[in-house]
Scaffold this motif. Sequence first.
Motif, PDB file in Angstrom:
ATOM      1  N   MET A 163      -4.782  32.117  17.856  1.00  8.89           N
ATOM      2  CA  MET A 163      -5.335  30.758  17.843  1.00  8.89           C
ATOM      3  C   MET A 163      -4.451  29.839  18.688  1.00  8.89           C
ATOM      4  N   LEU A 164      -5.043  29.195  19.664  1.00  8.43           N
ATOM      5  CA  LEU A 164      -4.318  28.258  20.516  1.00  8.43           C
ATOM      6  C   LEU A 164      -4.204  26.921  19.803  1.00  8.43           C
ATOM      7  N   THR A 165      -3.006  26.358  19.794  1.00  5.01           N
ATOM      8  CA  THR A 165      -2.787  25.069  19.140  1.00  5.01           C
ATOM      9  C   THR A 165      -2.367  24.018  20.160  1.00  5.01           C
ATOM     10  N   PHE A 166      -2.420  22.757  19.716  1.00  2.00           N
ATOM     11  CA  PHE A 166      -1.983  21.670  20.583  1.00  2.00           C
ATOM     12  C   PHE A 166      -0.496  21.796  20.893  1.00  2.00           C
ATOM     13  N   ASN A 167       0.284  22.268  19.943  1.00  2.00           N
ATOM     14  CA  ASN A 167       1.714  22.483  20.176  1.00  2.00           C
ATOM     15  C   ASN A 167       1.951  23.509  21.279  1.00  2.00           C
ATOM     16  N   ASP A 168       1.068  24.505  21.366  1.00  3.19           N
ATOM     17  CA  ASP A 168       1.187  25.495  22.447  1.00  3.19           C
ATOM     18  C   ASP A 168       1.051  24.812  23.804  1.00  3.19           C
ATOM     19  N   LEU A 169       0.116  23.874  23.916  1.00  8.63           N
ATOM     20  CA  LEU A 169      -0.058  23.152  25.182  1.00  8.63           C
ATOM     21  C   LEU A 169       1.160  22.292  25.493  1.00  8.63           C
ATOM     22  N   LEU A 170       1.713  21.655  24.468  1.00 11.16           N
ATOM     23  CA  LEU A 170       2.926  20.858  24.683  1.00 11.16           C
ATOM     24  C   LEU A 170       4.050  21.732  25.224  1.00 11.16           C
ATOM     25  N   ALA A 171       4.226  22.912  24.642  1.00 13.75           N
ATOM     26  CA  ALA A 171       5.277  23.825  25.084  1.00 13.75           C
ATOM     27  C   ALA A 171       5.035  24.295  26.506  1.00 13.75           C
ATOM     28  N   LEU A 172       3.781  24.569  26.852  1.00  9.37           N
ATOM     29  CA  LEU A 172       3.450  25.020  28.204  1.00  9.37           C
ATOM     30  C   LEU A 172       3.770  23.948  29.244  1.00  9.37           C
ATOM     31  N   GLU A 173       3.696  22.681  28.826  1.00  7.38           N
ATOM     32  CA  GLU A 173       3.985  21.565  29.731  1.00  7.38           C
ATOM     33  C   GLU A 173       5.447  21.139  29.649  1.00  7.38           C
ATOM     34  N   ASP A 174       6.277  21.930  28.930  1.00  6.62           N
ATOM     35  CA  ASP A 174       7.706  21.628  28.753  1.00  6.62           C
ATOM     36  C   ASP A 174       7.936  20.287  28.067  1.00  6.62           C
ATOM     37  N   VAL A 175       7.042  19.929  27.162  1.00  9.13           N
ATOM     38  CA  VAL A 175       7.218  18.737  26.341  1.00  9.13           C
ATOM     39  C   VAL A 175       7.863  19.162  25.025  1.00  9.13           C
ATOM     40  N   GLU A 176       8.943  18.512  24.660  1.00 12.07           N
ATOM     41  CA  GLU A 176       9.644  18.861  23.420  1.00 12.07           C
ATOM     42  C   GLU A 176       8.757  18.507  22.226  1.00 12.07           C
ATOM     43  N   VAL A 177       8.298  19.519  21.514  1.00 12.50           N
ATOM     44  CA  VAL A 177       7.369  19.310  20.407  1.00 12.50           C
ATOM     45  C   VAL A 177       7.971  18.408  19.339  1.00 12.50           C
ATOM     46  N   ALA A 178       9.262  18.552  19.082  1.00 12.21           N
ATOM     47  CA  ALA A 178       9.915  17.770  18.030  1.00 12.21           C
ATOM     48  C   ALA A 178       9.913  16.280  18.325  1.00 12.21           C
ATOM     49  N   SER A 179       9.706  15.898  19.581  1.00  8.67           N
ATOM     50  CA  SER A 179       9.731  14.482  19.947  1.00  8.67           C
ATOM     51  C   SER A 179       8.357  13.828  19.874  1.00  8.67           C
ATOM     52  N   VAL A 180       7.339  14.602  19.526  1.00 11.53           N
ATOM     53  CA  VAL A 180       5.956  14.119  19.601  1.00 11.53           C
ATOM     54  C   VAL A 180       5.404  13.835  18.211  1.00 11.53           C
ATOM     55  N   ARG A 181       4.758  12.697  18.076  1.00  6.20           N
ATOM     56  CA  ARG A 181       4.001  12.365  16.882  1.00  6.20           C
ATOM     57  C   ARG A 181       2.513  12.345  17.244  1.00  6.20           C
ATOM     58  N   LEU A 182       1.711  12.950  16.405  1.00  7.34           N
ATOM     59  CA  LEU A 182       0.268  12.997  16.602  1.00  7.34           C
ATOM     60  C   LEU A 182      -0.357  11.776  15.945  1.00  7.34           C
ATOM     61  N   VAL A 183      -1.195  11.075  16.688  1.00  2.00           N
ATOM     62  CA  VAL A 183      -1.783   9.826  16.195  1.00  2.00           C
ATOM     63  C   VAL A 183      -3.299   9.924  16.315  1.00  2.00           C
ATOM     64  N   ARG A 184      -3.980   9.822  15.194  1.00  2.00           N
ATOM     65  CA  ARG A 184      -5.451   9.870  15.183  1.00  2.00           C
ATOM     66  C   ARG A 184      -5.980   8.492  14.820  1.00  2.00           C
ATOM     67  N   GLU A 215       1.972  14.576  31.727  1.00  2.00           N
ATOM     68  CA  GLU A 215       1.748  15.856  31.063  1.00  2.00           C
ATOM     69  C   GLU A 215       0.458  15.815  30.235  1.00  2.00           C
ATOM     70  N   LEU A 216      -0.307  16.869  30.308  1.00  2.00           N
ATOM     71  CA  LEU A 216      -1.561  17.063  29.583  1.00  2.00           C
ATOM     72  C   LEU A 216      -2.674  16.132  30.049  1.00  2.00           C
ATOM     73  N   SER A 217      -2.470  15.425  31.175  1.00  2.00           N
ATOM     74  CA  SER A 217      -3.494  14.494  31.643  1.00  2.00           C
ATOM     75  C   SER A 217      -4.801  15.207  31.977  1.00  2.00           C
ATOM     76  N   GLN A 218      -4.709  16.503  32.326  1.00  2.00           N
ATOM     77  CA  GLN A 218      -5.920  17.258  32.654  1.00  2.00           C
ATOM     78  C   GLN A 218      -6.797  17.513  31.430  1.00  2.00           C
ATOM     79  N   TYR A 219      -6.257  17.257  30.229  1.00  2.00           N
ATOM     80  CA  TYR A 219      -7.014  17.499  29.000  1.00  2.00           C
ATOM     81  C   TYR A 219      -7.591  16.220  28.398  1.00  2.00           C
ATOM     82  N   ILE A 220      -7.293  15.079  29.007  1.00  2.00           N
ATOM     83  CA  ILE A 220      -7.783  13.812  28.464  1.00  2.00           C
ATOM     84  C   ILE A 220      -9.316  13.791  28.474  1.00  2.00           C
ATOM     85  N   ASP A 221      -9.891  13.400  27.338  1.00  2.00           N
ATOM     86  CA  ASP A 221     -11.343  13.313  27.141  1.00  2.00           C
ATOM     87  C   ASP A 221     -12.025  14.670  27.251  1.00  2.00           C
ATOM     88  N   ARG A 222     -11.259  15.741  27.134  1.00  2.00           N
ATOM     89  CA  ARG A 222     -11.826  17.090  27.193  1.00  2.00           C
ATOM     90  C   ARG A 222     -11.438  17.931  25.983  1.00  2.00           C
TER      91      ARG A 222
END
Length: 273
Positions: A1-22, A113-120
Amino acid sequence: MLTFNDLLALEDVEVASVRLVRHQDSRLKPGRLYEAWRNDRDAFESYQSVQGMDKFRVGGSIAGFVATEAQKTVFVGLYRVESVDRCPPGSTDALLKHDTSGHFRYQLALREELSQYIDRLVIEWGAGTRSWVQLATNQPKAILEIADQFEPRFPGFRDFVRPLEDIPMLPNGWQQVLRSVKGIYLLVDLESGDQYVGSAKGAESLFGRWMEYAINGHGGNLGLRRAASRGARRYQVSVLEVVDENTPDATIEQIESHWKNKLLSRKFGLNAN
């Protein structure tokens, strides 16, 4: 299962520094925030940057998501939290128009980073929708969809019902549909229940005619001007009947008169003729 954290890691974004906001606000109708993000980005960015509680960490990042009308959680960008201060006295929210004096005001910068996934990209947020800010490290959100572009489906003319104030904020695809047709529509005063039957004919479209009302509140109509003299009015708009673009204006006026007779909008409503 692919997760959003996997995408962050692929883009070399430190997962621990990210907060998810809905973003989903019970004070706004479902999907309104997504419409604002698509069609009034400045208002959405301002809304996102002002919070009543200190939720974002300076130096970290937030991954912004917005709940659509269908409750899909759509990715709208990765932002760096650059600084924070307080809103000065007299500040108001860009969307809700509520007083935000003293609220936390963050300086947010959209990251590449991850701009290619915006609105997708659509994720599964889970049952805890009340917990709208979460640490990415603790919440590996499953990716449900990566679409070409996400936009809620136009509901069809029969089911289309919206507050008039929302018309400028409709998804672009919906605007194109409403720009392509003429027809008969109904305005209902949300306080008094008074009805007004109107038509879009000539060079106008439904969207073009409604935008006139959204801009000045009356569109030049005598009955609506009289109503406005009692104070600002809020209307709901819906479609009674659509016609072919080649339909003569005289025929459209006959159909409009039929609906006025049927709904008694001359005798009890806002139609003056």
